[in-house]
Design a protein around this motif. Sequence first.
Motif, PDB file in Angstrom:
ATOM      1  N   ALA A 133      12.253 -45.127  -7.149  1.00  0.00           N
ATOM      2  CA  ALA A 133      11.618 -45.147  -5.820  1.00  0.00           C
ATOM      3  C   ALA A 133      11.749 -43.778  -5.169  1.00  0.00           C
ATOM      4  CB  ALA A 133      12.266 -46.211  -4.959  1.00  0.00           C
ATOM      5  N   PRO A 134      11.028 -42.782  -5.696  1.00  0.00           N
ATOM      6  CA  PRO A 134      11.131 -41.433  -5.102  1.00  0.00           C
ATOM      7  C   PRO A 134      10.546 -41.405  -3.690  1.00  0.00           C
ATOM      8  CG  PRO A 134       9.397 -41.498  -6.730  1.00  0.00           C
ATOM      9  CD  PRO A 134      10.086 -42.830  -6.782  1.00  0.00           C
ATOM     10  N   ASP A 135      11.019 -40.460  -2.908  1.00  0.00           N
ATOM     11  CA  ASP A 135      10.498 -40.283  -1.550  1.00  0.00           C
ATOM     12  C   ASP A 135       9.029 -39.918  -1.613  1.00  0.00           C
ATOM     13  OD1 ASP A 135      12.936 -40.766  -0.415  1.00  0.00           O
ATOM     14  OD2 ASP A 135      13.474 -38.654  -0.190  1.00  0.00           O
ATOM     15  N   GLU A 136       8.269 -40.469  -0.684  1.00  0.00           N
ATOM     16  CA  GLU A 136       6.847 -40.135  -0.605  1.00  0.00           C
ATOM     17  C   GLU A 136       6.640 -39.277   0.623  1.00  0.00           C
ATOM     18  OE1 GLU A 136       4.328 -43.552  -0.820  1.00  0.00           O
ATOM     19  OE2 GLU A 136       5.498 -44.421  -2.434  1.00  0.00           O
ATOM     20  N   GLU A 137       6.414 -38.011   0.401  1.00  0.00           N
ATOM     21  CA  GLU A 137       6.201 -37.094   1.527  1.00  0.00           C
ATOM     22  C   GLU A 137       4.823 -36.524   1.486  1.00  0.00           C
ATOM     23  OE1 GLU A 137       9.279 -34.240   2.252  1.00  0.00           O
ATOM     24  OE2 GLU A 137      10.788 -35.634   1.571  1.00  0.00           O
ATOM     25  N   VAL A 143      16.992 -44.081  -7.365  1.00  0.00           N
ATOM     26  CA  VAL A 143      16.292 -42.901  -6.846  1.00  0.00           C
ATOM     27  C   VAL A 143      15.094 -42.566  -7.741  1.00  0.00           C
ATOM     28  CG1 VAL A 143      16.508 -40.408  -6.449  1.00  0.00           C
ATOM     29  CG2 VAL A 143      18.274 -41.971  -5.624  1.00  0.00           C
TER      30      VAL A 143
END
Length: 72
Positions: free
Chosen positions: A68-72, A65
């Motif tokens: 590779a964090p979420d890309e928002e 996690v």
Amino acid sequence: MPPEVKSWLDQALVQNNFSDYELLAAELSARGYAISKSSLHRYGQQFEARLSALKMASEQARAVVAAAPDEE
């Protein structure tokens, strides 16, 4: 063994750092369960291995996690 007794045993194993099986066997005997310290030791080893595997999986999941964090 009822779930509440098993839960107590699991917590006691962790709190005692997976040691003092004679004391745990005596406590279980007082609660009406005749389980030898050798049997408790075998169970404790398996339980400790499962906890270790869960801890490693949790650490790996956190690393994924973080990498590779979420890309928002």
